[in-house]
Design a protein around this motif. Structure first.
Motif, mmCIF file in Angstrom:
data_model
loop_
_atom_site.group_PDB
_atom_site.id
_atom_site.type_symbol
_atom_site.label_atom_id
_atom_site.label_comp_id
_atom_site.label_asym_id
_atom_site.label_seq_id
_atom_site.Cartn_x
_atom_site.Cartn_y
_atom_site.Cartn_z
ATOM 1 N N VAL A 52 15.939 -15.809 -13.399
ATOM 2 C CA VAL A 52 16.873 -15.646 -14.516
ATOM 3 C C VAL A 52 18.118 -16.450 -14.192
ATOM 4 O O VAL A 52 18.705 -16.298 -13.118
ATOM 5 C CB VAL A 52 17.246 -14.167 -14.749
ATOM 6 N N ILE A 53 18.493 -17.326 -15.108
ATOM 7 C CA ILE A 53 19.687 -18.151 -14.944
ATOM 8 C C ILE A 53 20.692 -17.705 -15.996
ATOM 9 O O ILE A 53 20.364 -17.607 -17.180
ATOM 10 C CB ILE A 53 19.349 -19.647 -15.097
ATOM 11 N N VAL A 54 21.907 -17.435 -15.549
ATOM 12 C CA VAL A 54 22.966 -17.006 -16.454
ATOM 13 C C VAL A 54 23.816 -18.215 -16.806
ATOM 14 O O VAL A 54 24.427 -18.830 -15.937
ATOM 15 C CB VAL A 54 23.828 -15.894 -15.815
ATOM 16 N N GLY A 55 23.809 -18.566 -18.080
ATOM 17 C CA GLY A 55 24.617 -19.682 -18.567
ATOM 18 C C GLY A 55 23.775 -20.901 -18.876
ATOM 19 O O GLY A 55 23.156 -21.474 -17.993
ATOM 20 N N ALA A 56 23.766 -21.291 -20.155
ATOM 21 C CA ALA A 56 22.993 -22.456 -20.590
ATOM 22 C C ALA A 56 23.895 -23.675 -20.686
ATOM 23 O O ALA A 56 23.927 -24.373 -21.691
ATOM 24 C CB ALA A 56 22.313 -22.172 -21.929
ATOM 25 N N VAL A 112 16.774 -18.328 -19.351
ATOM 26 C CA VAL A 112 18.197 -18.667 -19.341
ATOM 27 C C VAL A 112 18.865 -17.836 -20.435
ATOM 28 O O VAL A 112 18.443 -17.881 -21.586
ATOM 29 C CB VAL A 112 18.431 -20.173 -19.608
ATOM 30 N N VAL A 113 19.875 -17.061 -20.056
ATOM 31 C CA VAL A 113 20.657 -16.313 -21.049
ATOM 32 C C VAL A 113 21.990 -17.016 -21.247
ATOM 33 O O VAL A 113 22.581 -17.528 -20.303
ATOM 34 C CB VAL A 113 20.868 -14.830 -20.652
ATOM 35 N N VAL A 150 14.810 -19.557 -23.479
ATOM 36 C CA VAL A 150 16.258 -19.658 -23.617
ATOM 37 C C VAL A 150 16.696 -18.637 -24.660
ATOM 38 O O VAL A 150 16.201 -18.628 -25.778
ATOM 39 C CB VAL A 150 16.686 -21.091 -24.031
ATOM 40 N N PHE A 151 17.651 -17.769 -24.256
ATOM 41 C CA PHE A 151 18.137 -16.704 -25.130
ATOM 42 C C PHE A 151 19.632 -16.852 -25.390
ATOM 43 O O PHE A 151 20.458 -16.325 -24.645
ATOM 44 C CB PHE A 151 17.851 -15.331 -24.511
ATOM 45 N N PRO A 152 20.009 -17.584 -26.459
ATOM 46 C CA PRO A 152 21.428 -17.646 -26.815
ATOM 47 C C PRO A 152 21.862 -16.327 -27.455
ATOM 48 O O PRO A 152 21.042 -15.590 -28.009
ATOM 49 C CB PRO A 152 21.506 -18.800 -27.807
ATOM 50 N N GLY A 153 23.160 -16.041 -27.346
ATOM 51 C CA GLY A 153 23.694 -14.822 -27.947
ATOM 52 C C GLY A 153 23.572 -13.607 -27.054
ATOM 53 O O GLY A 153 23.817 -12.489 -27.503
ATOM 54 N N PHE A 154 23.228 -13.789 -25.800
ATOM 55 C CA PHE A 154 23.091 -12.674 -24.866
ATOM 56 C C PHE A 154 23.986 -12.919 -23.654
ATOM 57 O O PHE A 154 23.697 -13.786 -22.825
ATOM 58 C CB PHE A 154 21.637 -12.513 -24.396
ATOM 59 N N ALA A 155 25.053 -12.154 -23.559
ATOM 60 C CA ALA A 155 25.956 -12.279 -22.414
ATOM 61 C C ALA A 155 25.473 -11.364 -21.294
ATOM 62 O O ALA A 155 25.120 -10.205 -21.535
ATOM 63 C CB ALA A 155 27.372 -11.891 -22.823
#
Length: 162
Positions: free
Chosen positions: A11-15, A41-42, A135-140
């Protein structure tokens, strides 16, 4: 509190450019080793590149290594640097143009490109998805989750719409 979980190998935090490049490289290595790997990737932004605001001058060495065919694959590097000008600012209104001979080599941009870093990041996101990265945008990412032995177990994302 209801917690649903999803399992990934990485799991990578930050795209951003670094996170997406890491995800792409991991998937490339897994494919060349014929190993199955799940990478996620979140990204807290509403879309990949949403929080990347700068323009930049980009040297392509890392991109050449990651995607040797980036030109053929439509990477948004279209404007080559044609000249450099460096000025020494004397005060609010005055400046002196420095001769190129006095400008350090690291400040010369021959072979580099002027880019929108947001567009480069969006392109990297597309490449990551084509390689199989989720890739999951919108997830902090809200917190790091730990195993009992202190090793990292994963992340928890923040509540959506709160």
């Amino acid at each position: 509190m209801n917690r649903e979980s999803m399992e990934f190998d990485v799991v990578i935090v930050g795209a951003g450019p670094a996170g997406l490049s890491a995800a792409c490289r991991l998937m490339q290595q897994a494919k060349s080793a014929e190993q199955e790997l799940t990478v996620c990737v979140v990204e807290k932004g509403s879309e990949v590149g949403a929080h990347i605001l700068s323009g930049a001058v980009m040297e392509t060495r890392a991109l050449d290594e990651l995607f040797p065919d980036w030109k053929e694959n439509g990477a948004p590097l279209k404007t080559p640097v044609t000249e450099d000008q460096v000025f020494l600012l004397k005060n609010e209104t005055g400046a002196i143009k420095l001769p190129n001979a006095f400008v350090p080599k690291t400040m010369h941009n021959d072979g580099n490109y002027v880019v929108s870093l947001a567009n480069v990041t969006r392109w990297l996101g597309e490449q990551a998805e084509q390689l199989g990265v989720e890739v999951f945008p919108g997830f902090a990412a809200a917190e790091v989750l730990y195993n009992e032995d202190g090793s990292v177990k994963g992340i928890a994302t923040g509540d959506m719409g709160v």
